[in-house]
Design a protein around this motif. Structure first.
Motif, short mmCIF file in Angstrom:
data_model
loop_
_atom_site.label_atom_id
_atom_site.label_comp_id
_atom_site.label_asym_id
_atom_site.label_seq_id
_atom_site.Cartn_x
_atom_site.Cartn_y
_atom_site.Cartn_z
N CYS A 11 -14.44 -0.13 2.87
CA CYS A 11 -13.66 -0.72 1.82
C CYS A 11 -12.14 -0.27 1.89
O CYS A 11 -12.09 1.17 2.07
N VAL A 12 -11.02 -0.67 1.66
CA VAL A 12 -9.86 -0.08 1.78
C VAL A 12 -9.10 0.13 -0.07
O VAL A 12 -8.85 -1.23 -0.32
N GLY A 13 -8.90 1.03 -0.43
CA GLY A 13 -8.25 1.12 -1.59
C GLY A 13 -6.76 1.23 -1.74
O GLY A 13 -6.16 1.68 -0.73
N LEU A 47 -6.69 4.42 2.50
CA LEU A 47 -7.63 4.99 1.61
C LEU A 47 -8.96 4.39 1.55
O LEU A 47 -9.12 3.12 1.39
N LEU A 48 -10.00 5.17 2.30
CA LEU A 48 -11.22 4.52 2.33
C LEU A 48 -12.35 4.98 1.82
O LEU A 48 -12.53 6.02 1.08
N PHE A 49 -13.36 3.95 1.59
CA PHE A 49 -14.64 4.43 0.85
C PHE A 49 -15.65 3.25 1.23
O PHE A 49 -15.46 2.33 1.93
N LEU A 50 -16.95 3.61 1.15
CA LEU A 50 -17.79 2.88 1.54
C LEU A 50 -18.50 2.06 0.38
O LEU A 50 -18.92 2.96 -0.82
N LYS A 51 -19.06 0.86 0.31
CA LYS A 51 -20.29 0.52 -0.22
C LYS A 51 -21.61 0.17 0.37
O LYS A 51 -21.57 -0.06 1.65
N GLY A 67 -2.79 -13.68 -5.62
CA GLY A 67 -2.17 -12.94 -4.59
C GLY A 67 -2.07 -13.32 -3.27
O GLY A 67 -2.97 -14.31 -2.97
N THR A 68 -1.39 -12.74 -2.27
CA THR A 68 -1.62 -13.08 -0.83
C THR A 68 -1.62 -11.98 -0.03
O THR A 68 -1.20 -10.85 -0.18
N THR A 69 -1.97 -12.14 0.92
CA THR A 69 -2.37 -10.86 2.02
C THR A 69 -1.34 -10.53 2.68
O THR A 69 -1.21 -9.45 3.49
N LYS A 70 -0.25 -11.45 2.48
CA LYS A 70 1.10 -10.99 3.09
C LYS A 70 1.53 -9.59 2.48
O LYS A 70 2.40 -8.95 3.10
N ASP A 71 1.19 -9.47 1.12
CA ASP A 71 1.44 -8.18 0.43
C ASP A 71 0.85 -7.00 0.85
O ASP A 71 0.92 -5.89 0.17
N MET A 72 -0.28 -7.10 1.76
CA MET A 72 -0.80 -5.82 2.32
C MET A 72 -0.14 -4.74 2.71
O MET A 72 0.78 -4.93 3.54
N ILE A 73 -0.36 -3.35 2.46
CA ILE A 73 0.69 -2.40 2.92
C ILE A 73 0.14 -2.10 4.55
O ILE A 73 1.02 -1.99 5.23
N PHE A 74 -1.02 -1.96 4.60
CA PHE A 74 -1.55 -1.89 5.95
C PHE A 74 -2.32 -3.04 6.50
O PHE A 74 -3.14 -3.92 5.89
N SER A 75 -1.79 -3.79 7.53
CA SER A 75 -2.34 -4.96 8.11
C SER A 75 -3.69 -4.80 8.56
O SER A 75 -4.25 -3.64 8.91
N ILE A 76 -4.38 -5.98 8.86
CA ILE A 76 -5.70 -6.07 9.36
C ILE A 76 -5.88 -5.42 10.57
O ILE A 76 -6.85 -4.55 10.77
N PRO A 77 -4.92 -5.56 11.72
CA PRO A 77 -5.28 -4.98 12.95
C PRO A 77 -5.33 -3.49 12.85
O PRO A 77 -5.91 -2.63 13.57
N LEU A 116 -2.86 0.64 -11.92
CA LEU A 116 -3.74 1.67 -12.25
C LEU A 116 -3.24 3.09 -12.11
O LEU A 116 -3.89 4.12 -12.40
N GLY A 117 -1.96 3.20 -12.05
CA GLY A 117 -1.11 4.33 -12.12
C GLY A 117 -1.37 5.35 -10.99
O GLY A 117 -1.34 6.52 -11.20
N ASN A 118 -1.58 4.77 -9.81
CA ASN A 118 -1.91 5.38 -8.66
C ASN A 118 -0.72 5.28 -7.61
O ASN A 118 0.17 4.37 -7.66
N ALA A 119 -0.56 6.18 -6.72
CA ALA A 119 0.45 6.37 -5.83
C ALA A 119 -0.05 5.40 -4.74
O ALA A 119 -1.00 5.15 -4.38
N VAL A 120 1.25 4.85 -4.02
CA VAL A 120 1.01 4.05 -3.02
C VAL A 120 0.60 4.78 -1.67
O VAL A 120 1.32 5.88 -1.52
N PRO A 121 -0.51 4.72 -1.30
CA PRO A 121 -0.87 5.64 -0.07
C PRO A 121 -0.21 5.52 1.11
O PRO A 121 0.52 4.53 1.46
#
Length: 224
Positions: free
Chosen positions: A19-21, A40-44, A157-167, A31-36
């Protein structure tokens, strides 16, 4: 290469959910967090994954369960240290997913500097829709995601607004974890996350070029 029959059953063969936070700046801000500056990764755990008609469960001790609608990337070819230019060759398809989060438990963990595994990993905390072949989504950076709670739109929302792209995400992740057939990457959520309660009905939609490709719904129930 992940065979088509296995791809359609990705939920049963998935070995990890990466997962990408905070991959949408407006979500980080709400959520009051800084833009990475890097993903930022975590696992489920795969045991958190469910499909309809199963219900999302509010676990005992969770006082604030939040919805987060996301585009899931289903990996169809194993790889390690994948070049960004080659990343899409490793994608079998996509799915519509929810990253359910015990927000109160996550906040406690963050204040103590602890990992988020408990807040993110309960059974039923990764509801997913059906497998969507990659040919159905020629541009995964132009996908609209929405979520309704009891018929009221909460996220749109739209994935156009992702900070980091899928590739780039595939490239970055594969330098840490080998990606394997059936793995799923949850690519982040747009703004509008919020609480759900037992008795609520969550309805998620994935739209490409004004066409609804996927709709899925999950009721919410309290664990007895």
């Amino acid at each position: 290469q992940l065979p088509a029959t296995m791809a359609a059953r990705f939920a049963s063969v998935c070995r990890k959910i990466v997962c990408v936070g905070r991959n949408f700046s407006e979500h980080a801000a709400e959520l009051g967090n800084a833009v990475p500056t890097e993903p930022l990764l975590f696992l489920k755990p795969p045991s958190s994954m469910i499909q309809a008609p199963r219900a999302i469960e509010v676990p005992k001790g969770c006082l604030e369960l939040h919805h987060e609608v996301e585009l899931g990337v289903v990996i169809g070819r194993s790889g390690r240290c994948i070049a960004e230019k080659d990343a899409m060759d490793y994608v079998a398809g996509y799915t519509l997913a929810l990253d359910m989060t015990a927000r109160d438990l996550q906040e406690k963990a963050k204040k103590k500097g602890h990992p988020w595994s408990v807040a993110k990993g309960y059974d039923t905390f990764c509801p997913v829709g059906p497998f969507l072949d990659k040919e159905l989504i020629p541009d995964p950076q132009n996908v609209r995601l929405s979520l309704r709670v009891n018929g009221k739109t909460k996220q749109d929302g739209t994935t156009k607004d992702m900070i980091f792209s899928i590739p780039y995400l595939i490239h970055f992740i594969s330098h840490i974890f080998s990606l394997e057939n059936g793995d799923v990457i949850l690519t982040g959520t747009p703004s509008g996350v919020g609480p759900v309660r037992a008795g609520d009905l969550l309805q998620a939609t994935l739209i490409v070029a004004d066409k609804v490709l996927c709709e899925t719904e999950f009721p919410v129930q309290q664990i007895q």
